[in-house]
Design an enzyme around this catalytic site. Structure first.
Site, mmCIF file in Angstrom:
data_model
loop_
_atom_site.group_PDB
_atom_site.id
_atom_site.type_symbol
_atom_site.label_atom_id
_atom_site.label_comp_id
_atom_site.label_asym_id
_atom_site.label_seq_id
_atom_site.Cartn_x
_atom_site.Cartn_y
_atom_site.Cartn_z
ATOM 1 N N GLU A 285 22.490 57.011 27.329
ATOM 2 C CA GLU A 285 22.550 56.742 28.779
ATOM 3 C C GLU A 285 23.960 56.330 29.189
ATOM 4 O O GLU A 285 24.175 55.232 29.709
ATOM 5 C CB GLU A 285 21.599 55.588 29.144
ATOM 6 C CG GLU A 285 20.151 55.769 28.734
ATOM 7 C CD GLU A 285 19.345 54.458 28.777
ATOM 8 O OE1 GLU A 285 19.939 53.378 29.008
ATOM 9 O OE2 GLU A 285 18.130 54.535 28.586
ATOM 10 N N ARG A 326 35.610 45.020 40.772
ATOM 11 C CA ARG A 326 35.747 44.782 39.339
ATOM 12 C C ARG A 326 36.846 43.764 38.986
ATOM 13 O O ARG A 326 36.627 42.912 38.112
ATOM 14 C CB ARG A 326 35.976 46.089 38.562
ATOM 15 C CG ARG A 326 34.839 47.105 38.732
ATOM 16 C CD ARG A 326 34.897 48.256 37.718
ATOM 17 N NE ARG A 326 34.549 47.791 36.405
ATOM 18 C CZ ARG A 326 35.395 47.551 35.436
ATOM 19 N NH1 ARG A 326 36.683 47.793 35.616
ATOM 20 N NH2 ARG A 326 34.995 47.082 34.283
ATOM 21 N N TYR A 330 35.102 40.627 37.235
ATOM 22 C CA TYR A 330 35.216 40.577 35.764
ATOM 23 C C TYR A 330 36.627 40.306 35.277
ATOM 24 O O TYR A 330 36.877 40.364 34.065
ATOM 25 C CB TYR A 330 34.775 41.914 35.140
ATOM 26 C CG TYR A 330 33.483 42.484 35.678
ATOM 27 C CD1 TYR A 330 32.260 41.874 35.409
ATOM 28 C CD2 TYR A 330 33.494 43.634 36.450
ATOM 29 C CE1 TYR A 330 31.079 42.414 35.903
ATOM 30 C CE2 TYR A 330 32.314 44.178 36.948
ATOM 31 C CZ TYR A 330 31.111 43.551 36.673
ATOM 32 O OH TYR A 330 29.955 44.091 37.157
ATOM 33 N N CYS A 356 39.585 37.745 53.327
ATOM 34 C CA CYS A 356 39.970 36.338 53.401
ATOM 35 C C CYS A 356 39.421 35.522 52.235
ATOM 36 O O CYS A 356 38.550 34.669 52.409
ATOM 37 C CB CYS A 356 39.504 35.767 54.722
ATOM 38 S SG CYS A 356 40.288 36.672 56.059
ATOM 39 N N GLU A 357 39.888 35.831 51.053
ATOM 40 C CA GLU A 357 39.533 35.072 49.852
ATOM 41 C C GLU A 357 40.681 35.194 48.878
ATOM 42 O O GLU A 357 41.232 36.288 48.717
ATOM 43 C CB GLU A 357 38.308 35.685 49.144
ATOM 44 C CG GLU A 357 37.062 35.612 49.935
ATOM 45 C CD GLU A 357 35.839 35.358 49.068
ATOM 46 O OE1 GLU A 357 35.986 34.855 47.934
ATOM 47 O OE2 GLU A 357 34.754 35.665 49.557
ATOM 48 N N TYR A 384 31.432 52.195 38.603
ATOM 49 C CA TYR A 384 31.253 50.807 39.041
ATOM 50 C C TYR A 384 32.296 50.416 40.088
ATOM 51 O O TYR A 384 32.779 49.280 40.102
ATOM 52 C CB TYR A 384 31.266 49.851 37.835
ATOM 53 C CG TYR A 384 30.238 50.236 36.798
ATOM 54 C CD1 TYR A 384 28.882 50.171 37.096
ATOM 55 C CD2 TYR A 384 30.614 50.720 35.549
ATOM 56 C CE1 TYR A 384 27.930 50.562 36.164
ATOM 57 C CE2 TYR A 384 29.663 51.116 34.607
ATOM 58 C CZ TYR A 384 28.331 51.028 34.926
ATOM 59 O OH TYR A 384 27.386 51.421 34.010
#
Ligand code: LLP
Length: 428
Positions: A285, A326, A330, A356-357, A384
């Site tokens: 998979e 991502r 991560y 805004c972060e 992803y």
């Protein structure tokens, strides 16, 4: 039709097959996800080459590759794989609908996931998926009840948690004790006995998936051994196991120093290892290894914000964490390159978006020679990436394009703010 390299530079300018990245942006704007059909197909071919090179070759016992839809569920992308004869691994009713809409067959679909709802199970049974990868005894009972109410038998494999360490990001480790996934190895015999006793289930296989972004073959080999040990026990207890499903998980070379084995070598190694214990059908998979390297995220430089002496410079682009989560989720590394190479001095920048972060970054400490208005390509964003995008900060999601030779197909239109607002209402 001339055959083009997938993603390459011509006279310093980034091209996707026969089309320059700059011309794609001129027609379709930024941020823009672009996938190369040739790259998708060559990733598939690499899996096929591994099977052909293995001791079973092309005519041996079945090896079926199921594309993990979650990695890139765009209908255009799925249609490329459906035409290559791929199977599909789904984790929701929505993904089943996508596979069918893309030309895939339910009979080639495996249904994975830890929390399948009653409605999703019913829909998948009626559609005729070929196997449910079941993750708990309560799920077995639910599946048995629903299959019984439909007068059907549900094909099942149990997903076993083999308790091996995949040496990947903690969020991408799924086969260790303490992860929510799979049935604990020690409980597997009991779970199989339960499955075998349920009237509306048909036990057909065993399944495992140990994690994602794995760059080493050893954990897969350990998982194969654990799975085959279990198969031996089950079969000696009178429960025949037709296929083994080894899940996905093979990583790619993102350019961060962790290099996985080439796909053909990996596939051959795994199959030949299985065959030492006797050949039987093997299913896979894979997601990332089929789609990641085929994708680019194109973005425009909005501002260059020099830092104070000794501080950081920021390259502020029009793609953000809502487009590509991502890096912030991560700490993932993606290469970031100028679409048109410039000669001259570079500067070191943190490449960030407008959200805004402070977690809104796509690359840290990157050496770039850029000016406002330049285009950047964030590489390896075919897996992803778009699928994890959001509308945070009311940012419409990017368009998605497939380049096929000289042809350009818009496989997902850019969202508009009007579309986003149309889902909502003010109070009466
Ligand atoms: N099968 C199952 C049951 C899975 O859960 C997954 C991925 C796959 C197959 C495909 O694995 P792959 O070959 O793509 O490694 N969002 C994370 C990755 C999450 C993977 C989830 N499961 C990331 O961006 O790294």
């Amino acid at each position: 039709m001339t055959k083009h390299a997938a993603i390459h530079r011509r006279d310093g300018a980034l091209h996707v097959e026969g089309v320059s990245a700059a011309s794609l942006v001129a027609s379709h704007g930024t941020p823009l996800f672009v996938y190369s059909r040739a790259a998708l197909m060559s990733a598939w071919d690499a899996w096929m080459a591994g099977i052909a090179a293995s001791n079973r070759g092309v005519n041996g016992p079945e090896v079926k590759v199921h594309v993990a839809v979650k990695a890139n569920s765009n209908l255009g992308v799925l249609s490329v794989f459906a035409r290559l004869g791929a199977g599909f691994d789904i984790v929701s009713g929505g993904e089943l609908r996508r596979v069918l809409a893309a030309g895939g067959k339910a009979a080639d679909v495996v249904f994975s996931g830890v929390g399948k709802s009653v409605e999703e199970i019913r829909e998948a049974l009626v559609a005729g998926v070929k196997c449910f990868n079941v993750e708990s005894i309560p799920e077995l009972s639910r599946l048995d009840d629903i299959a019984g109410s439909l007068g059907m038998k549900a094909p099942v494999a149990l997903r076993i948690n083999p308790d091996v360490d995949a040496n990947t990001h903690a969020y991408n480790t799924t086969g260790k004790k303490g992860n929510k996934f799979g049935i604990d190895y020690g409980d597997a015999r009991e779970a199989y006995a339960a499955a075998a006793s349920m009237a509306h289930l048909d036990v057909c296989g065993v399944d495992c998936h140990i994690g994602s972004g794995i760059t080493d073959t050893a954990p897969f080999i350990a998982a194969v051994d654990r799975v085959l040990d279990l198969v031996d026990i089950l079969e000696s207890n009178g429960i025949p196991i037709a296929h083994i499903d080894l899940g996905g998980g093979l990583g790619i070379d993102y350019g961060d120093g962790a290099t996985p084995p080439p796909t053909p070598e990996f596939v051959k190694t795994i199959l030949d290892h299985v065959d030492k214990r006797g050949p039987r059908p093997v299913w896979f998979e894979p997601g990332r290894s089929l789609t990641a390297a085929a994708g680019l995220l194109l973005s425009k430089v909005e501002y260059l914000k020099p830092g104070p002496a000794g501080g950081k410079n920021f390259c502020i682009i029009d793609a953000a964490m809502n487009d590509l989560a991502r890096p912030t989720v991560y700490g993932a590394f993606h290469r970031i390159e100028a679409v048109e190479e410039r000669v001259g001095d570079t500067e070191v920048y943190d490449v960030v978006g407008p959200v805004c972060e402070s977690g809104d970054w796509l690359g840290r400490a990157r050496e770039l020679n850029v000016k406002v208005g330049d285009l950047l390509a964030v590489r390896d964003t075919g897996a992803y990436s778009f699928v994890m995008s959001s509308n945070y900060n009311t940012r419409p999601r990017a368009a998605e394009i497939i380049v096929d030779g000289e042809s350009v197909h818009v496989v997902r239109k850019r969202e508009t703010v009007e579309q986003l607002l149309s889902m909502e209402t003010v109070l009466p």
